[in-house]
Enzyme design. Sequence first.
Site, mmCIF file in Angstrom:
data_model
loop_
_atom_site.group_PDB
_atom_site.id
_atom_site.type_symbol
_atom_site.label_atom_id
_atom_site.label_comp_id
_atom_site.label_asym_id
_atom_site.label_seq_id
_atom_site.Cartn_x
_atom_site.Cartn_y
_atom_site.Cartn_z
ATOM 1 N N HIS A 57 46.913 30.730 45.333
ATOM 2 C CA HIS A 57 47.468 31.481 46.461
ATOM 3 C C HIS A 57 48.043 30.548 47.524
ATOM 4 O O HIS A 57 48.277 30.966 48.662
ATOM 5 C CB HIS A 57 46.391 32.353 47.102
ATOM 6 C CG HIS A 57 45.724 33.293 46.159
ATOM 7 N ND1 HIS A 57 46.435 34.230 45.426
ATOM 8 C CD2 HIS A 57 44.425 33.455 45.818
ATOM 9 C CE1 HIS A 57 45.588 34.923 44.686
ATOM 10 N NE2 HIS A 57 44.370 34.465 44.888
ATOM 11 N N HIS A 219 46.065 39.062 42.744
ATOM 12 C CA HIS A 219 45.666 38.512 41.444
ATOM 13 C C HIS A 219 46.393 39.212 40.300
ATOM 14 O O HIS A 219 46.064 39.005 39.136
ATOM 15 C CB HIS A 219 44.161 38.659 41.224
ATOM 16 C CG HIS A 219 43.331 38.123 42.340
ATOM 17 N ND1 HIS A 219 42.855 38.915 43.356
ATOM 18 C CD2 HIS A 219 42.911 36.865 42.602
ATOM 19 C CE1 HIS A 219 42.161 38.171 44.207
ATOM 20 N NE2 HIS A 219 42.181 36.921 43.762
#
Length: 357
Positions: A57, A219
């Site tokens: 991320h 995700h």
Amino acid sequence: MKKLLNQPEDFVRETLAGMAIAHSDLIKVNFEPNFIYRADAPKTGKVAIISGGGSGHEPMHGGFVGRGMLDAACPGEVFTSPTPDQMLAAAQAVNGGNGVLYIVKNYSGDIMNFEMATELAVAEGIRVQNILIDDDVAVKDSLYTQGRRGVGTTVLAEKICGAAAEAGYDLKQVADLCRRVNLHGRSMGMALTSCTVPAKGSPTFELGSQEIEMGIGIHGEPGRERMSLKSADEIAETLAISIIEDSSYSRTVREWDESTAEWIEKDLTNTPFAKGDKLLAFVNGMGGTPQSELYIIYRKLADICTQKGMEIVRNLVGSYITSLEMQGCSITLLKLDEEMIKLWDAPVLTPALRWGV
């Protein structure tokens, strides 16, 4: 799979090593357990702010370690929660004697491991508070959590609370502020393509050439709806209206109580956006989206907010909370008060975010 990597199992370690070399004036990296921390840590008398989560991320969270933001960040494997020993070691390294605030995204693994780390740190005499971020309006529950996912408001909370800690707020004040930021923030994202986790070597999910996923998680979790490709203005409107018209959201959260030395449950409710609100508008890229396209989304978002009688007084446009190379974007709106505005404007110096210095 085409990626700039050597061996998939070395992905996180080599990423951290590169960050340490590139930003040696700002950060240091500890290996085994892995965590990134301020080069000048610990700061005596200052509340330490720590966050963390799965890698993939970037720049969240490691890119936000530095003056005016995080004191440390704990990176797990790709899309996998960091472990309690990482979080405890980070707390030990950056604790300046005035306590530690863990900022925790609402994912089951993160919650469980940060709670264990809290108990371990308290047992060592470190004062700890942890605040949950659960700002995603897309779905009520997801594959990874009960309740709303923690997404874009995390970055805004790390900046605002980091500035407060730098200004000398005590642990309770910083925790109360973080809770308020979360209650005033809402987000929603979308995907044009999937991403590929290095260890898996194939796309997380499949999207047709003319399909998009609205409400996607960071995700690759499913969103609200899979639909045909829309124009940028239509996508921006769907995301923005979903956020602006989201009703009040009530939930029960667990927080550590210092006075009783136990976990307690708190009932929290946030209020919807309304005409006259001052906003921080955050248009975020998911990793593979050009900056030019994010500005197209921001242009429409600003128009929608004006039509709704709300004023954007601060903004952030760029890829700050990504999902590897996923193409797509998210929108976060945060209802601001004067204290938050002042703290947002305060100097920050990190690898990924810097101004006023």
